[in-house]
Design an enzyme around this catalytic site. Structure first.
Site, mmCIF file in Angstrom:
data_model
loop_
_atom_site.group_PDB
_atom_site.id
_atom_site.type_symbol
_atom_site.label_atom_id
_atom_site.label_comp_id
_atom_site.label_asym_id
_atom_site.label_seq_id
_atom_site.Cartn_x
_atom_site.Cartn_y
_atom_site.Cartn_z
ATOM 1 N N CYS A 5 34.139 17.805 61.592
ATOM 2 C CA CYS A 5 33.280 18.029 60.434
ATOM 3 C C CYS A 5 31.830 17.693 60.757
ATOM 4 O O CYS A 5 30.919 18.398 60.311
ATOM 5 C CB CYS A 5 33.780 17.215 59.248
ATOM 6 N N HIS B 104 39.207 21.016 56.487
ATOM 7 C CA HIS B 104 38.789 19.725 55.937
ATOM 8 C C HIS B 104 37.811 19.959 54.786
ATOM 9 O O HIS B 104 37.193 21.024 54.678
ATOM 10 C CB HIS B 104 38.117 18.880 57.012
ATOM 11 N N GLU C 182 34.769 18.896 54.136
ATOM 12 C CA GLU C 182 33.399 19.237 54.501
ATOM 13 C C GLU C 182 33.301 20.676 54.997
ATOM 14 O O GLU C 182 32.364 21.400 54.637
ATOM 15 C CB GLU C 182 32.871 18.290 55.587
ATOM 16 N N CYS D 89 34.781 13.359 60.157
ATOM 17 C CA CYS D 89 35.446 13.304 61.455
ATOM 18 C C CYS D 89 34.569 14.055 62.468
ATOM 19 O O CYS D 89 33.607 14.725 62.084
ATOM 20 C CB CYS D 89 36.832 13.935 61.359
#
Length: 152
Positions: A85, A52, A54, A82
């Site tokens: 993350c 992801h 991040e 999320c």
């Protein structure tokens, strides 16, 4: 655009979507007014569900600074993190999170985190089974005996 760091996070996200790397998620990490890490969603590019935006920015910042701790840093991300993350942000020690879109905005483009929040809230016991706990406890005890081991 009011915030230059959010613009950099948006630019990262566009880099990813323009190259079909993944969803519209970009992030930059800032320390003392300087961008020290950047990343965008690379789930499709890397065939990695943990890639992801991040997480990629955290990996980049840690590599750039040769550390695993990002205390006193800030992250600017195009969407509310999320659960995975958020865990990475907390583990890294980042002190402030600036988000563009919220979870409702993200759900509108079919990225839904509801199932993850439900699992975390209800912690369904049928998904977990303890195996060889004593051996793992010995491993932990052995680690704890190491003089000067790092706690992070």
């Amino acid at each position: 655009m009011a915030n230059k760091y959010m613009q950099e996070a948006i630019d990262e996200a566009y880099e990813g979507i323009n190259h079909a790397h993944g969803g519209p998620f970009g992030a930059v990490i800032v320390s003392k007014g300087k961008v020290i890490g950047r990343g965008h969603n690379c789930v499709l590019k890397n065939n990695d569900p943990t890639a992801h935006g991040e997480v990629m920015a955290i990996r980049n910042a840690c590599e750039n600074l040769a550390t695993y701790q990002l205390d006193d840093c800030e992250i600017y991300t195009t969407a509310e993190p999320c659960p995975m993350c958020m865990g990475a942000i907390l583990w890294s020690g980042i002190s402030k999170i600036y988000c563009g879109c919220n979870c409702e905005d993200t759900a509108k483009i079919n990225f839904r985190d509801d199932a993850f929040y439900e699992v975390m809230a209800n912690h369904p016991k049928e998904r977990f089974e303890s195996v060889d706990r004593e051996a793992c406890q010995k491993l932990f005890a052995d680690y704890d005996k190491i003089e000067g081991h790092t706690i992070y």
